[in-house]
Design a protein around this motif. Structure first.
Motif, PDB file in Angstrom:
ATOM      1  N   LEU A   1       0.802  -1.227   0.000  1.00  0.00           N
ATOM      2  CA  LEU A   1       0.000   0.000   0.000  1.00  0.00           C
ATOM      3  C   LEU A   1       0.831   1.272   0.000  1.00  0.00           C
ATOM      4  O   LEU A   1       0.312   2.362   0.229  1.00  0.00           O
ATOM      5  N   GLY A   2       2.119   1.143  -0.281  1.00  0.00           N
ATOM      6  CA  GLY A   2       2.898   2.338  -0.601  1.00  0.00           C
ATOM      7  C   GLY A   2       3.387   3.140   0.573  1.00  0.00           C
ATOM      8  O   GLY A   2       3.722   4.310   0.414  1.00  0.00           O
ATOM      9  N   LEU A   3       3.441   2.527   1.763  1.00  0.00           N
ATOM     10  CA  LEU A   3       3.972   3.353   2.840  1.00  0.00           C
ATOM     11  C   LEU A   3       5.342   2.915   3.317  1.00  0.00           C
ATOM     12  O   LEU A   3       5.989   3.609   4.094  1.00  0.00           O
TER      13      LEU A   3
ATOM     14  N   PHE B   1      -4.003   0.803  -8.453  1.00  0.00           N
ATOM     15  CA  PHE B   1      -4.435   2.192  -8.615  1.00  0.00           C
ATOM     16  C   PHE B   1      -3.230   3.122  -8.636  1.00  0.00           C
ATOM     17  O   PHE B   1      -2.208   2.849  -8.011  1.00  0.00           O
TER      18      PHE B   1
ATOM     19  N   ARG C   1      -0.760   3.732  -5.675  1.00  0.00           N
ATOM     20  CA  ARG C   1      -0.933   2.652  -4.707  1.00  0.00           C
ATOM     21  C   ARG C   1       0.386   2.266  -4.024  1.00  0.00           C
ATOM     22  O   ARG C   1       0.424   2.004  -2.834  1.00  0.00           O
TER      23      ARG C   1
ATOM     24  N   PRO D   1       2.544   8.334  -7.460  1.00  0.00           N
ATOM     25  CA  PRO D   1       1.552   8.439  -8.542  1.00  0.00           C
ATOM     26  C   PRO D   1       2.177   8.393  -9.943  1.00  0.00           C
ATOM     27  O   PRO D   1       1.465   8.190 -10.931  1.00  0.00           O
TER      28      PRO D   1
ATOM     29  N   SER E   1     -10.664   6.434  -6.863  1.00  0.00           N
ATOM     30  CA  SER E   1     -10.467   5.416  -5.821  1.00  0.00           C
ATOM     31  C   SER E   1     -10.153   6.072  -4.482  1.00  0.00           C
ATOM     32  O   SER E   1      -9.813   7.260  -4.423  1.00  0.00           O
TER      33      SER E   1
ATOM     34  N   ASP F   1      -7.571   5.392  -2.924  1.00  0.00           N
ATOM     35  CA  ASP F   1      -6.138   5.718  -3.034  1.00  0.00           C
ATOM     36  C   ASP F   1      -5.943   7.074  -3.718  1.00  0.00           C
ATOM     37  O   ASP F   1      -4.947   7.755  -3.476  1.00  0.00           O
TER      38      ASP F   1
ATOM     39  N   GLY G   1      -1.870   6.137  -0.071  1.00  0.00           N
ATOM     40  CA  GLY G   1      -1.295   5.352   1.024  1.00  0.00           C
ATOM     41  C   GLY G   1      -0.054   5.993   1.629  1.00  0.00           C
ATOM     42  O   GLY G   1       0.228   5.800   2.802  1.00  0.00           O
ATOM     43  N   ARG G   2       0.660   6.791   0.837  1.00  0.00           N
ATOM     44  CA  ARG G   2       1.896   7.357   1.379  1.00  0.00           C
ATOM     45  C   ARG G   2       1.614   8.362   2.494  1.00  0.00           C
ATOM     46  O   ARG G   2       2.527   8.790   3.188  1.00  0.00           O
TER      47      ARG G   2
ATOM     48  N   ASP H   1      -3.130  13.974  -5.998  1.00  0.00           N
ATOM     49  CA  ASP H   1      -2.525  13.526  -7.257  1.00  0.00           C
ATOM     50  C   ASP H   1      -3.514  13.555  -8.423  1.00  0.00           C
ATOM     51  O   ASP H   1      -3.124  13.683  -9.576  1.00  0.00           O
TER      52      ASP H   1
END
Ligand code: SF4
Lengths: 417, 175
Positions: A361-363, A382, A385, A389, B18, B20, B25-26, B44
């Protein structure tokens, strides 16, 4: 009138005759939160004036999304969650134990259960015949206190599976294909129910992969019957007593019947930035990748690692491709070590990440750089995600991801043996 | 109870926004700091969204209406998504369709979501929305739309301003 699986379970748990379209209040057998949705759930629980949990032993907190925590704010969220567990006596699964959905499947879910999680992939437990669905923090907060929630009983689509998977084709390819057919909103508010002759050969690991992604077609649940394979799985995990047979009635009413012949399937991909943007691998191969990520609640199980280890054995990842592998649970990691899979993977150049959500989830643990391309066994591609981006995510089976990691470009797994 | 009626200017977005997109998530580390998190809403995908909503509020135009295409809010269960949309100054959401968790979360936050054909609604149009009756009038171009009805339990939750106030009042679900 016969009942679908969804109607059967919700009738039982609402102590009424539940038909598609009805709104019912149903008992919740298991409710859980994870570390990115849990803090809000707990604040709402307290704000509502609740103090005690309806069922402390059937309430779980999982620390899996930021595990171990990469930032002080997330570490403080973990503290909040640990304190709540101490105060209320609920269960807590610490950092390193694994992904919530994998642990629910291994240790809790049984046919006929109603399971609520503040995570959309709670649907995964539908593989065991549980009416398992994701909700937001408010709904879960109330369910923690009252031990129940309301549902609109969904209409069901029957996905009728026949045939056998050809070589190089897996459950992931099937569910990607199906989502491509149904569309990302095609099953909104519906139940996907899986049936057909192919189920008799379909392992629990494959069922979990399929149920996991039901939500990517918008579905409320992805349900499998409780059958011999469910029973064997429960026995394997020391929970044989939890088994109850669960089948839909022969005269059940389905809104749609979608037949799929597994013999006709081929390796599939979801292209950026939508899960329903599905193509056969043969039409996309050759795209250069900088990262391959294998794991998640979709495809981080022992069977997945076995396939990947088999493909990578004695080979090396492409020098320009990072290969990240995260087992879905501690149990999976232990078994993968015992089988020698981890050894083969590390020798092939893989970085083994701790059991948990990892890069999904991109963290943390594998955030993508600008314009980078990742092939991933996760369930979502997505935009943004995986933390950027400007990056591109292709979703694939573990076999396709492993084959691609060797060549450094999207590769048909049938070409690498 | 009198009908719940809202007025507001449209900020229009596309299909398949979405969760997201709404909260990448960041920014997960900001989830316990909602005002900070809200600064990144749709950063974004629709970078002008937050500032437009803010300007409308500041210039006395009131809360804006987020109008989207199909499958709004697909993806994760993070209730932070409707929370930050509401915090940005959105009074209601219209969409052709919405993902079920997002839909339920927004209602639980007391943020009305109405489903209707949003194609003809223009960006910047002024709308009058009768949430109770499910009717929309586009005051700018002068046409009217009917929306799908939500289950009575959802209308009741919305009427109380969300699930938490609903439960505080009723102590249980009432069908
Ligand atoms: S592995 Fe990915 S999809 Fe699964 S629960 Fe974790 S973040 Fe969500």
């Amino acid at each position: 009138m016969g009942k679908t699986l969804a109607e059967k379970i919700l009738s039982l748990k609402s102590h009424s005759e539940a038909k598609a379209g009805d709104v019912v209040i149903a008992d919740v057998d298991l409710a859980f939160v994870q570390d990115t949705t849990g803090p809000l759930t707990i604040r709402q629980f307290k704000e509502s004036g609740f103090e005690a949990l309806a069922k402390p032993q059937q309430t779980i907190i999982f620390l899996d999304h930021a595990a171990p925590s990469p930032a002080q704010q997330l570490s403080n969220d973990h503290i909040l969650l640990r304190r709540f567990a101490e105060e209320t006596g609920c269960r807590i699964y610490e950092v390193g134990e694994g992904i919530c959905h994998q642990l629910v499947a291994e240790q809790f879910a049984s046919p006929g259960d109603v399971i609520l999680g503040s995570d959309s992939h709670t649907v995964t437990a539908g593989a065991l015949g549980a009416f398992a669905t994701g909700m937001g923090s408010s709904d879960v907060a109330v369910a923690l206190a009252l031990g129940k929630t309301w549902f609109r009983v969904p209409e069901s689509f029957l996905i009728e599976l026949n045939g056998v998977f050809p070589r190089g084709v897996y459950a992931k390819d099937l569910i990607l294909y199906l989502i491509g057919q149904i569309g990302a909103d095609g099953a909104n508010y519906k139940a996907l129910e899986f049936g057909g002759e192919a189920l008799a050969q379909m392992t629990m690991s494959q069922r979990l992969t399929i149920a996991n992604m039901a939500v990517e077609a918008g579905a409320k649940v992805g349900l499998f019957p409780g059958d011999k394979i469910t029973q064997d799985f429960l026995m394997e995990y020391g929970r044989g007593d939890n088994y109850k047979p669960l089948y839909p009635d022969a005269e059940a009413n389905y809104e749609q019947v979608i037949p799929v012949n597994l013999d006709q399937l081929e390796p599939m991909l979801s292209l950026p930035h939508a899960v329903d943007n599905v193509r056969p691998v043969t039409r996309v191969k050759g795209v250069k990748i900088q990262q391959a990520f294998i794991g998640t609640c979709t495809n981080g199980r022992l069977e997945d690692l076995a396939v990947v280890a088999e493909i990578l054995k004695g080979k090396k990842r492409h020098p320009a491709t990072r290969l990240l592998i995260a087992p879905a649970s501690r149990q999976v990691l232990i078994r993968a070590m015992k089988e020698g899979y981890i050894q083969s993977l590390v020798k092939a150049g893989a970085t083994i990440l701790p059991p948990g959500c990892a890069a999904c989830l991109g963290l943390h643990q594998g955030v993508l750089g600008d314009s980078e391309v990742c092939i991933s066994t996760a369930n979502r591609n997505f935009k943004g995600r995986m933390g950027n981006p400007d990056a591109m995510i292709y979703l694939a089976s573990p076999a396709t991801a492993a084959a691609s990691a060797i060549r450094g470009e999207i590769t048909d797994p049938r070409e690498v043996t | 109870m009198p009908d719940l009626v809202l007025k507001g200017k449209v900020i229009k977005l596309g299909d398949n926004i979405s969760t997201d997109d709404i909260i990448p998530g960041r920014f997960a580390h900001l989830r316990s700091n909602l005002p900070e998190l809200a600064k990144h809403v749709l950063e974004d995908t629709a970078p002008e969204f937050a500032s437009r909503a803010r300007v409308l509020l500041a210039t006395g135009e009131g809360k804006a209406v987020l109008v989207a295409g199909k499958n709004l809010g697909l993806g994760s269960s993070r209730e932070h998504a409707p929370v930050v949309i509401k915090m940005s100054g959105i009074g209601a959401i219209l969409a052709k369709s919405a993902a079920r968790i997002f839909f339920r979360n927004a209602i639980n936050q007391g943020l009305p979501v109405l489903l209707c054909d949003t194609d003809e609604i223009g960006d910047g149009d002024e709308l009058e929305i009768n949430v109770t009756g499910g009717k929309i009038v586009d005051l700018t171009s002068g046409f009217a739309l009917n929306c799908n009805k939500m289950p009575p339990i959802m209308s009741a939750i919305l009427e109380e301003g969300g699930l938490i106030p609903y439960i505080q009042k009723h102590k249980d679900f009432k069908l």
